[in-house]
Design an enzyme around this catalytic site. Sequence first.
Site, PDB file in Angstrom:
ATOM      1  N   ASP A  62       0.898  -1.157   0.000  1.00  0.00           N
ATOM      2  CA  ASP A  62       0.000   0.000   0.000  1.00  0.00           C
ATOM      3  C   ASP A  62       0.936   1.207   0.000  1.00  0.00           C
ATOM      4  O   ASP A  62       1.722   1.389   0.944  1.00  0.00           O
ATOM      5  CB  ASP A  62      -0.859   0.018   1.261  1.00  0.00           C
ATOM      6  CG  ASP A  62      -1.988  -1.005   1.220  1.00  0.00           C
ATOM      7  OD1 ASP A  62      -1.982  -1.881   0.328  1.00  0.00           O
ATOM      8  OD2 ASP A  62      -2.871  -0.936   2.105  1.00  0.00           O
ATOM      9  N   HIS A  68       5.029  -6.987   0.183  1.00  0.00           N
ATOM     10  CA  HIS A  68       4.713  -8.262  -0.458  1.00  0.00           C
ATOM     11  C   HIS A  68       5.511  -8.421  -1.747  1.00  0.00           C
ATOM     12  O   HIS A  68       6.077  -7.461  -2.273  1.00  0.00           O
ATOM     13  CB  HIS A  68       3.211  -8.318  -0.760  1.00  0.00           C
ATOM     14  CG  HIS A  68       2.347  -8.269   0.473  1.00  0.00           C
ATOM     15  ND1 HIS A  68       1.498  -9.287   0.827  1.00  0.00           N
ATOM     16  CD2 HIS A  68       2.208  -7.326   1.452  1.00  0.00           C
ATOM     17  CE1 HIS A  68       0.866  -8.979   1.962  1.00  0.00           C
ATOM     18  NE2 HIS A  68       1.284  -7.778   2.356  1.00  0.00           N
ATOM     19  N   SER A  73       8.437   4.816   5.051  1.00  0.00           N
ATOM     20  CA  SER A  73       9.575   4.108   4.495  1.00  0.00           C
ATOM     21  C   SER A  73       9.324   3.811   3.021  1.00  0.00           C
ATOM     22  O   SER A  73       8.282   4.159   2.475  1.00  0.00           O
ATOM     23  CB  SER A  73       9.828   2.821   5.287  1.00  0.00           C
ATOM     24  OG  SER A  73       8.627   2.327   5.854  1.00  0.00           O
TER      25      SER A  73
END
Length: 407
Positions: A211, A270, A360
């Site tokens: 995301d 992911h 990040s």
Amino acid sequence: MTELKESELNKPGGVEGSSQVGIQGMEMLEGNIIEAFKESVERSNPQHADNSNDVTQGIHGHLHHFAAGHHVWLNKFVPQLQSLAAKYHVGNYVAIRGTNRRIFESMPIYARLGMHILFYGREQVKLLEGSKRIEALLMEQSKREGQIYDSPESRSHIPSFIQTYNIDINELLYPPDSPAYKNFNDFFYRKLKPGARPVQNPDHEFCSAADCRLVVYPAIHDAQTFWIKGDQFTVPALLGLDKSDPLCRALEGGSLASFRLAPSDYHRFHSLADVTVIAEPRDIPGQYFTVNPQAVNEKNLDVLSANKRSVLLLNHDATNKKIAFVAVGALLVGSIQWTVSAGSKVRRGEELGYFAYGGSTVVAILEPGMVEWDSDLVANSSPRTPGKLGTETLMEVGWSIGKVPRK
């Protein structure tokens, strides 16, 4: 305190040089900004007298709250900050996929102060590059924030964080009041329910790894033209390897994707494709500079290669080519954790790891010829107007980002 005129200030919050503002005045203001940053970190501590379990009273406040009188304490340290917020960047525009819309995302106080610390002073970045004091400060405060959000008392911040960032609690694997969250950090790298991030477009082999706010470039040179302006940025520098290393040679001229996570985001990352993990993650020590676009777009400072990071080497099953998956730490990030190991088979959309507290970035470098990025993402990332920067696209894990080129 020395007052500065707005005409003496230079984007993104520094000054034009010591000829306009006295060195003593600049050092005084820099010192005040540093104290404001340290105070914002301490105000995220639930045990602080003025905390009230409200995350907006500390690092998560936004400068536009000045008008409502939310951050009177900041004026105590930096009276000029309100005028800076009105005149210069206090956030970033991001594109909404499938529309012609862009939305403005405000920059939290800690990121804004981090930008000022980075760029304020004589000749801006040149001062920073020679200042071990600044590097030590950012590292110290980043570790301090990790300690605060690892404390059991920090659980009290979860409700305010959910409200501030409008987090969808229906997606959570565990409800906000679950004992699974022993501290705030447990909630920050929260898990989602199975199926909350389905992989889209079965015929597209690459999906979003996080995301995030995403930019993609068919060639690394394009990324350096439209986005990563640091004059020291290279693939060997990012990977912490010599340019003669076989991996660097294999990735030369390859494609790049940068996935930037904001504090409000789901902070697990992911796999962007069906891969095999080739080797154990390799950690590279570094700094804790903000990875906000204004810092990444600064030509005199390569924050991506300067920051703490960890490299996971992947083999793309469909093409037998390599992907360097680089998790980059940032200002106030506590740690980078991997949940896979060498030999793991990971399908696209499956988890690789997570970040503890802080905004990040993940940077993926892919061998040449592996991917054809989705055209809308390329268009947003690479504007046609010369001299303009790209625009990030708001994404979720599993959304399509590209496919293997069809011959």
